[in-house]
Design a protein around this motif. Structure first.
Motif, PDB file in Angstrom:
ATOM      1  N   LEU A  85      46.676  35.085  49.616  1.00  0.00           N
ATOM      2  CA  LEU A  85      46.943  36.397  49.031  1.00  0.00           C
ATOM      3  C   LEU A  85      47.366  37.441  50.063  1.00  0.00           C
ATOM      4  CD1 LEU A  85      43.992  36.637  46.503  1.00  0.00           C
ATOM      5  CD2 LEU A  85      46.366  36.054  46.025  1.00  0.00           C
ATOM      6  N   ALA A  86      47.200  37.098  51.348  1.00  0.00           N
ATOM      7  CA  ALA A  86      47.561  38.067  52.386  1.00  0.00           C
ATOM      8  C   ALA A  86      49.051  38.393  52.299  1.00  0.00           C
ATOM      9  CB  ALA A  86      47.229  37.501  53.765  1.00  0.00           C
ATOM     10  N   GLY A  87      49.345  39.669  52.245  1.00  0.00           N
ATOM     11  CA  GLY A  87      50.737  40.101  52.192  1.00  0.00           C
ATOM     12  C   GLY A  87      51.331  40.191  50.797  1.00  0.00           C
ATOM     13  N   GLN A  88      50.583  39.763  49.779  1.00  0.00           N
ATOM     14  CA  GLN A  88      51.097  39.850  48.408  1.00  0.00           C
ATOM     15  C   GLN A  88      50.847  41.248  47.846  1.00  0.00           C
ATOM     16  OE1 GLN A  88      52.767  37.319  47.265  1.00  0.00           O
ATOM     17  NE2 GLN A  88      52.207  35.876  48.880  1.00  0.00           N
ATOM     18  N   ASP A  89      51.760  41.719  47.043  1.00  0.00           N
ATOM     19  CA  ASP A  89      51.561  43.039  46.436  1.00  0.00           C
ATOM     20  C   ASP A  89      50.796  42.899  45.131  1.00  0.00           C
ATOM     21  OD1 ASP A  89      53.352  42.222  44.449  1.00  0.00           O
ATOM     22  OD2 ASP A  89      55.065  43.082  45.508  1.00  0.00           O
ATOM     23  N   GLU A  90      50.414  44.027  44.562  1.00  0.00           N
ATOM     24  CA  GLU A  90      49.572  44.026  43.370  1.00  0.00           C
ATOM     25  C   GLU A  90      50.266  43.366  42.191  1.00  0.00           C
ATOM     26  OE1 GLU A  90      48.020  47.799  42.390  1.00  0.00           O
ATOM     27  OE2 GLU A  90      47.144  48.172  44.365  1.00  0.00           O
ATOM     28  N   ARG A  91      51.592  43.547  42.080  1.00  0.00           N
ATOM     29  CA  ARG A  91      52.297  42.948  40.944  1.00  0.00           C
ATOM     30  C   ARG A  91      52.246  41.424  41.009  1.00  0.00           C
ATOM     31  NH1 ARG A  91      58.090  45.640  41.281  1.00  0.00           N
ATOM     32  NH2 ARG A  91      57.631  45.205  43.485  1.00  0.00           N
ATOM     33  N   ALA A  92      52.282  40.876  42.264  1.00  0.00           N
ATOM     34  CA  ALA A  92      52.281  39.411  42.408  1.00  0.00           C
ATOM     35  C   ALA A  92      50.950  38.821  41.979  1.00  0.00           C
ATOM     36  CB  ALA A  92      52.604  39.037  43.847  1.00  0.00           C
ATOM     37  N   TYR A  93      49.852  39.315  42.590  1.00  0.00           N
ATOM     38  CA  TYR A  93      48.580  38.689  42.210  1.00  0.00           C
ATOM     39  C   TYR A  93      48.050  39.256  40.905  1.00  0.00           C
ATOM     40  CZ  TYR A  93      46.284  42.648  44.660  1.00  0.00           C
ATOM     41  OH  TYR A  93      45.875  43.887  45.093  1.00  0.00           O
ATOM     42  N   GLY A  94      48.703  40.305  40.378  1.00  0.00           N
ATOM     43  CA  GLY A  94      48.342  40.799  39.056  1.00  0.00           C
ATOM     44  C   GLY A  94      48.627  39.781  37.967  1.00  0.00           C
ATOM     45  N   ARG A  95      49.616  38.897  38.208  1.00  0.00           N
ATOM     46  CA  ARG A  95      49.908  37.858  37.224  1.00  0.00           C
ATOM     47  C   ARG A  95      48.747  36.874  37.076  1.00  0.00           C
ATOM     48  NH1 ARG A  95      55.648  35.235  38.294  1.00  0.00           N
ATOM     49  NH2 ARG A  95      54.836  33.950  36.576  1.00  0.00           N
ATOM     50  N   LEU A  96      47.963  36.738  38.137  1.00  0.00           N
ATOM     51  CA  LEU A  96      46.769  35.887  38.015  1.00  0.00           C
ATOM     52  C   LEU A  96      45.781  36.503  37.035  1.00  0.00           C
ATOM     53  CD1 LEU A  96      45.988  34.782  41.697  1.00  0.00           C
ATOM     54  CD2 LEU A  96      46.800  33.351  39.830  1.00  0.00           C
ATOM     55  N   PHE A  97      45.616  37.839  37.088  1.00  0.00           N
ATOM     56  CA  PHE A  97      44.704  38.506  36.170  1.00  0.00           C
ATOM     57  C   PHE A  97      45.149  38.299  34.716  1.00  0.00           C
ATOM     58  CE2 PHE A  97      44.220  41.941  39.682  1.00  0.00           C
ATOM     59  CZ  PHE A  97      43.608  41.006  40.500  1.00  0.00           C
ATOM     60  N   GLN A  98      46.444  38.427  34.502  1.00  0.00           N
ATOM     61  CA  GLN A  98      46.986  38.341  33.149  1.00  0.00           C
ATOM     62  C   GLN A  98      46.884  36.938  32.572  1.00  0.00           C
ATOM     63  OE1 GLN A  98      50.960  39.828  33.599  1.00  0.00           O
ATOM     64  NE2 GLN A  98      50.288  41.858  34.299  1.00  0.00           N
ATOM     65  N   SER A  99      46.757  35.928  33.443  1.00  0.00           N
ATOM     66  CA  SER A  99      46.699  34.555  32.945  1.00  0.00           C
ATOM     67  C   SER A  99      45.390  34.255  32.227  1.00  0.00           C
ATOM     68  CB  SER A  99      46.865  33.574  34.105  1.00  0.00           C
ATOM     69  OG  SER A  99      45.725  33.608  34.944  1.00  0.00           O
ATOM     70  N   SER A 100      44.361  35.044  32.483  1.00  0.00           N
ATOM     71  CA  SER A 100      43.027  34.847  31.891  1.00  0.00           C
ATOM     72  C   SER A 100      42.429  33.490  32.235  1.00  0.00           C
ATOM     73  CB  SER A 100      43.078  35.002  30.360  1.00  0.00           C
ATOM     74  OG  SER A 100      43.493  36.302  30.008  1.00  0.00           O
ATOM     75  N   LEU A 101      42.895  32.849  33.317  1.00  0.00           N
ATOM     76  CA  LEU A 101      42.336  31.573  33.741  1.00  0.00           C
ATOM     77  C   LEU A 101      41.107  31.798  34.621  1.00  0.00           C
ATOM     78  CD1 LEU A 101      45.507  29.478  34.712  1.00  0.00           C
ATOM     79  CD2 LEU A 101      44.024  29.151  32.730  1.00  0.00           C
ATOM     80  N   PRO A 102      40.144  30.904  34.567  1.00  0.00           N
ATOM     81  CA  PRO A 102      39.020  30.980  35.505  1.00  0.00           C
ATOM     82  C   PRO A 102      39.546  30.887  36.936  1.00  0.00           C
ATOM     83  CG  PRO A 102      38.519  29.450  33.735  1.00  0.00           C
ATOM     84  CD  PRO A 102      39.972  29.794  33.600  1.00  0.00           C
ATOM     85  N   LEU A 103      39.100  31.803  37.793  1.00  0.00           N
ATOM     86  CA  LEU A 103      39.593  31.876  39.168  1.00  0.00           C
ATOM     87  C   LEU A 103      38.443  31.681  40.141  1.00  0.00           C
ATOM     88  CD1 LEU A 103      41.830  35.062  38.824  1.00  0.00           C
ATOM     89  CD2 LEU A 103      42.574  32.681  38.669  1.00  0.00           C
ATOM     90  N   ILE A 104      38.633  30.817  41.130  1.00  0.00           N
ATOM     91  CA  ILE A 104      37.681  30.669  42.227  1.00  0.00           C
ATOM     92  C   ILE A 104      38.413  31.054  43.509  1.00  0.00           C
ATOM     93  CG2 ILE A 104      36.247  29.102  43.571  1.00  0.00           C
ATOM     94  CD1 ILE A 104      35.755  27.489  41.109  1.00  0.00           C
ATOM     95  N   LEU A 105      37.925  32.088  44.154  1.00  0.00           N
ATOM     96  CA  LEU A 105      38.512  32.556  45.402  1.00  0.00           C
ATOM     97  C   LEU A 105      37.714  31.985  46.570  1.00  0.00           C
ATOM     98  CD1 LEU A 105      40.463  34.442  46.959  1.00  0.00           C
ATOM     99  CD2 LEU A 105      38.720  36.220  46.740  1.00  0.00           C
ATOM    100  N   LEU A 106      38.366  31.184  47.395  1.00  0.00           N
ATOM    101  CA  LEU A 106      37.725  30.595  48.563  1.00  0.00           C
ATOM    102  C   LEU A 106      37.838  31.607  49.700  1.00  0.00           C
ATOM    103  CD1 LEU A 106      39.213  27.013  48.245  1.00  0.00           C
ATOM    104  CD2 LEU A 106      37.121  27.934  47.228  1.00  0.00           C
ATOM    105  N   GLY A 107      36.747  32.327  49.949  1.00  0.00           N
ATOM    106  CA  GLY A 107      36.802  33.434  50.885  1.00  0.00           C
ATOM    107  C   GLY A 107      35.807  33.315  52.007  1.00  0.00           C
ATOM    108  N   ALA A 108      35.818  34.317  52.872  1.00  0.00           N
ATOM    109  CA  ALA A 108      34.887  34.405  53.985  1.00  0.00           C
ATOM    110  C   ALA A 108      33.706  35.266  53.579  1.00  0.00           C
ATOM    111  CB  ALA A 108      35.589  34.989  55.211  1.00  0.00           C
ATOM    112  N   ALA A 109      32.787  35.442  54.519  1.00  0.00           N
ATOM    113  CA  ALA A 109      31.585  36.228  54.202  1.00  0.00           C
ATOM    114  C   ALA A 109      31.939  37.655  53.817  1.00  0.00           C
ATOM    115  CB  ALA A 109      30.646  36.241  55.407  1.00  0.00           C
ATOM    116  N   THR A 110      32.975  38.227  54.476  1.00  0.00           N
ATOM    117  CA  THR A 110      33.446  39.569  54.143  1.00  0.00           C
ATOM    118  C   THR A 110      34.826  39.441  53.545  1.00  0.00           C
ATOM    119  OG1 THR A 110      32.212  40.500  55.987  1.00  0.00           O
ATOM    120  CG2 THR A 110      33.934  41.867  55.020  1.00  0.00           C
ATOM    121  N   VAL A 111      34.943  39.642  52.239  1.00  0.00           N
ATOM    122  CA  VAL A 111      36.216  39.462  51.553  1.00  0.00           C
ATOM    123  C   VAL A 111      37.105  40.667  51.809  1.00  0.00           C
ATOM    124  CG1 VAL A 111      37.312  39.064  49.327  1.00  0.00           C
ATOM    125  CG2 VAL A 111      35.063  38.103  49.800  1.00  0.00           C
ATOM    126  N   GLN A 112      38.332  40.419  52.232  1.00  0.00           N
ATOM    127  CA  GLN A 112      39.261  41.479  52.583  1.00  0.00           C
ATOM    128  C   GLN A 112      40.150  41.827  51.392  1.00  0.00           C
ATOM    129  OE1 GLN A 112      38.978  42.872  55.542  1.00  0.00           O
ATOM    130  NE2 GLN A 112      37.364  41.418  56.134  1.00  0.00           N
TER     131      GLN A 112
END
Length: 502
Positions: free
Chosen positions: A51-78
């Protein structure tokens, strides 16, 4: 179930997901992931780096998909990952286990059809938290079971050999089996102490400890523990130093470091145990800022093992974190060493390089003053005292009675509390009351109250199984000793409590 994976670590994730009979589709880029959303997907696993470098419109499509999302992140999510996590995605912190990943994904894809996105988040996070708790408990219990099985094998095996030899009249060399059983029992006791200390239920009993005899006994045990392909080199430069620590906790810490060094070298290698005396001034404390100026004993363990990665090195003192396989470690070893060092006024540091090895340095404060003479002689003032012993466990009663008998005390046994109450109310004289803290039909506080009412000033020694009974600690003339205890510890405590004869 069709799950989309967008991560540079996809080759590592697939083996972790192997227990699930799902169909996994790898997306090499974020654009490919967005294109794949048009298909019949059931869930998405995406790494925060994607997701680094993606704008809101790009990853906003993930929100609109209504699919279950698992974000593989670090202890401090950026950002923008925090926004994605806030949308209803479950953030799975690295490092994670196969069980955590599979449990979280299964909970998400098996949600009810009419669930809203925020519901996805709640159900998935609940499953994740439960899975992580089970991982921690599973790792802990497996490690503890492994450690206890080791010490029980030493105890049971040594006792079995001794029984056979005694039955056959072969007593030569039996001392080494007695020693092996004693060492293993001490290790079991130390493990229990570590667990209680970790849960803040076991106070440390800091006393001046002679380093030489302690290291001599532990070195023999370490040499028996390491495999044939591992050599142990020692370099002792501590002289006749003593340290102000809890002896059992120090033994546990040294054994933990030795076992860790051994396990880091499955193909053989070298362990180096080094001690030294150092003096820290205020000007020399930049490397160890948490220590106070003074004299310290340095105990350093070095191995030539596979080392620890920089990511894992930051977590080695975290409770339950372990780089070992399930059943090979409890994840309590280094946290206990760290906690013991800090509680003792010292510190522990670790340095490691993958492929080269690891060095752990333990700093402990040196005890001031001259060494007290150590002797097992019976104090003159102990002769002729009368002690009331209230203990229902026959094994404990036998051991305490033996220690009292060595002090030439007259022992009055009261296996039941009612018998003790009657004796305390009688005209019989007693110089000390020794009682178990868990009594049938009466609390220890009630018994102590009756004893002080009938015999003001009578010293009371309570034998406790844990540190739960804090109200008793403030009562005058009362001491406690926690199970399991050594006979030496019991002897010294009794000697301190018996009044001097005029």
């Amino acid at each position: 179930m069709r799950v989309l994976i967008c991560s540079d670590e996809a080759s590592l994730l697939l083996p972790l997901l192997a227990p699930l009979e799902f169909t996994f589709e790898l997306c090499d880029s974020f654009a490919m992931l967005l294109d794949a959303l048009a298909g019949n997907a059931d869930a998405v696993l995406i790494a925060e780096e994607v997701l680094a470098g993606q704008d809101e419109r790009a990853y906003g499509r993930l929100f609109q998909s209504s699919l279950p999302l698992i974000l593989l992140g670090a202890a401090t999510v950026q950002e923008p990952c925090a926004a994605l996590g806030g949308s209803g995605a479950v953030v799975l912190e690295r490092p994670f286990t196969s069980r955590s990943l599979c449990s979280c994904l299964t909970a998400l894809v098996n949600r009810s059809p009419g669930a809203v996105l925020e519901g996805h988040r709640s159900e998935g996070e609940l499953a994740l938290l439960q899975s992580q708790r089970m991982d921690a408990v599973g790792s802990l219990t497996s490690g503890i079971a492994h450690d206890f099985n080791n010490v029980l094998t030493g105890i049971i095996g040594a006792l079995d050999i001794m029984k056979r030899r005694v039955a056959n009249g072969r007593l030569e060399g039996i001392g080494r089996f007695i020693e092996a059983a004693s060492v293993s029992a001490d290790r079991a006791s130390a493990l229990t102490q570590r667990l209680l200390t970790f849960s803040h239920r076991q106070p440390l009993d800091a006393r001046p400890v002679d380093v030489d005899p302690l290291l001599e006994s532990l070195e023999l045990l370490i040499r028996r523990t390491i495999s044939k392909g591992i050599s142990l080199q020692v370099d002792y430069r501590h002289g006749t130093a003593r340290v102000l620590v809890d002896a059992r906790q120090l033994e546990s810490a040294i054994l933990n470091l030795a076992v860790n060094a051994r396990d880091a070298m499955p193909n053989g290698g070298q362990i180096r145990l080094h001690t030294a005396l150092i003096s820290l001034t205020r000007e020399e404390m930049t490397a160890l800022p948490d220590l106070l100026p003074g004299d310290y004993l340095l105990i350093a363990f070095s191995d030539t093992g596979y080392g620890i990665s920089s990511d894992a090195l930051e977590k080695v003192f975290d409770p339950f974190f372990t780089t070992k396989s399930i059943g090979q470690g409890s994840g309590l070893g280094l946290p206990m060493v760290h906690g013991f060092a800090r509680q003792s006024g010292g510190q522990v540091t670790i340095h490691s390089e993958p492929g080269i090895g690891t060095t752990v340095r333990l700093y402990l404060p040196v005890a001031a003053g001259e060494q007290d003479p150590v002797a097992n002689l019976v104090p003159e003032h102990a002769l002729g005292h009368r002690v009331l012993l209230v203990e229902s466990d026959s094994a404990v009663r036998l051991l305490v009675s033996e220690v009292l008998a060595q002090r030439r005390c007259e022992i009055v046994n009261a296996a039941e509390p009612q018998a003790a109450i009657e004796l305390l109310a009688s005209s019989a004289s007693f110089d000390l009351l020794v009682s178990d803290i868990n009594l049938p039909g009466i609390t220890a506080l009630q018994l102590v109250g009756l004893a002080q009412q009938c015999r003001p000033g009578l010293p009371v020694l309570l034998i406790a199984g844990d540190a739960d009974d804090e109200p008793l600690a403030s009562l005058p003339g009362l001491k406690r000793i926690n199970k399991p205890f050594s006979m030496r510890e019991l002897s010294e405590t009794i000697d301190d409590m018996l009044p001097s004869r005029p």
